[in-house]
Design a protein around this motif. Structure first.
Motif, short mmCIF file in Angstrom:
data_model
loop_
_atom_site.label_atom_id
_atom_site.label_comp_id
_atom_site.label_asym_id
_atom_site.label_seq_id
_atom_site.Cartn_x
_atom_site.Cartn_y
_atom_site.Cartn_z
N ILE A 1 2.34 1.79 -3.48
CA ILE A 1 1.35 2.29 -4.44
C ILE A 1 1.05 3.77 -4.16
CG2 ILE A 1 -1.07 2.10 -5.19
CD1 ILE A 1 -0.76 -0.97 -4.77
N GLN A 2 0.85 4.11 -2.88
CA GLN A 2 0.55 5.50 -2.53
C GLN A 2 1.72 6.42 -2.87
OE1 GLN A 2 -0.51 5.29 1.62
NE2 GLN A 2 -2.67 4.89 1.18
N TRP A 3 2.93 5.96 -2.62
CA TRP A 3 4.13 6.77 -2.93
C TRP A 3 4.21 7.04 -4.44
CZ3 TRP A 3 7.54 9.97 -1.16
CH2 TRP A 3 8.74 10.17 -1.84
N ALA B 1 0.83 -1.21 0.00
CA ALA B 1 0.00 0.00 0.00
C ALA B 1 0.86 1.25 0.00
CB ALA B 1 -0.92 0.00 1.22
N TRP B 2 1.93 1.26 0.80
CA TRP B 2 2.81 2.43 0.84
C TRP B 2 3.49 2.65 -0.51
CZ3 TRP B 2 5.13 0.29 5.94
CH2 TRP B 2 4.29 0.61 7.01
N GLU C 1 1.76 6.85 -6.55
CA GLU C 1 0.61 7.66 -6.95
C GLU C 1 0.87 9.14 -6.64
OE1 GLU C 1 -4.17 7.17 -6.56
OE2 GLU C 1 -3.02 7.03 -4.71
N ALA C 2 1.44 9.42 -5.47
CA ALA C 2 1.74 10.81 -5.08
C ALA C 2 2.78 11.43 -6.02
CB ALA C 2 2.25 10.86 -3.64
#
Length: 144
Positions: A87-89, A84-85, A91-92
């Motif tokens: 993917i979020q990283w 999750a981290w 994505e950001a």
């Protein structure tokens, strides 16, 4: 005749038995239980008076096996969080595309399965710890 003191009880005992740790513990074991085997024995005899033997229970190793297992358990982050981290990283930063997430689907499913297994295992462990009787530990855990 000696007097043996244990947990508020005064037990009359022959001097020959009261004067020997092993004989004393063997004589009392059937009546006072297994915790007597590790008890600390101290004797006092004032001139002209009967011997007084005091037994004090020692804190046993109860629970230390569980604590040792927890201390030896490997530290790791649940793979769901790592994925999750990541993917979020991405994505950001704007470096991930919908198709990239689709390619990650097998890794996401595997991480979810591992995470669910870990969650069940942790829940069982927490429930067992909640049901366990409290015990004095011979180890001091820093931070608690």
């Amino acid at each position: 005749m000696a007097t043996v003191k244990f947990e508020g009880r005064a037990i009359p005992m022959d001097d020959a038995i009261a004067g020997n740790d092993e004989l004393l513990k063997q004589a009392l074991l059937p009546h006072l239980g297994p915790e007597i085997a590790n008890a600390t024995v101290s004797r006092e005899q004032k001139e002209g008076q009967a011997m007084v033997v005091t037994l004090v229970k020692k804190a046993g190793p109860k629970g230390s096996k569980v604590l040792d297992a927890l201390i030896k358990a490997p530290e790791q982050v649940n793979p769901v969080f790592g994925l999750a981290w990541m993917i979020q990283w991405n994505e950001a930063r704007g470096t991930i595309h919908f198709l990239d997430v689709m390619d990650l689907q097998p890794a996401i499913e595997a991480a979810l399965q591992v995470g669910e297994h870990e969650e069940k295992h942790t829940s069982r462990a927490v429930n067992r710890l909640k049901k366990a009787d409290p015990a004095i530990s011979h180890q001091i855990i820093v931070g608690f």
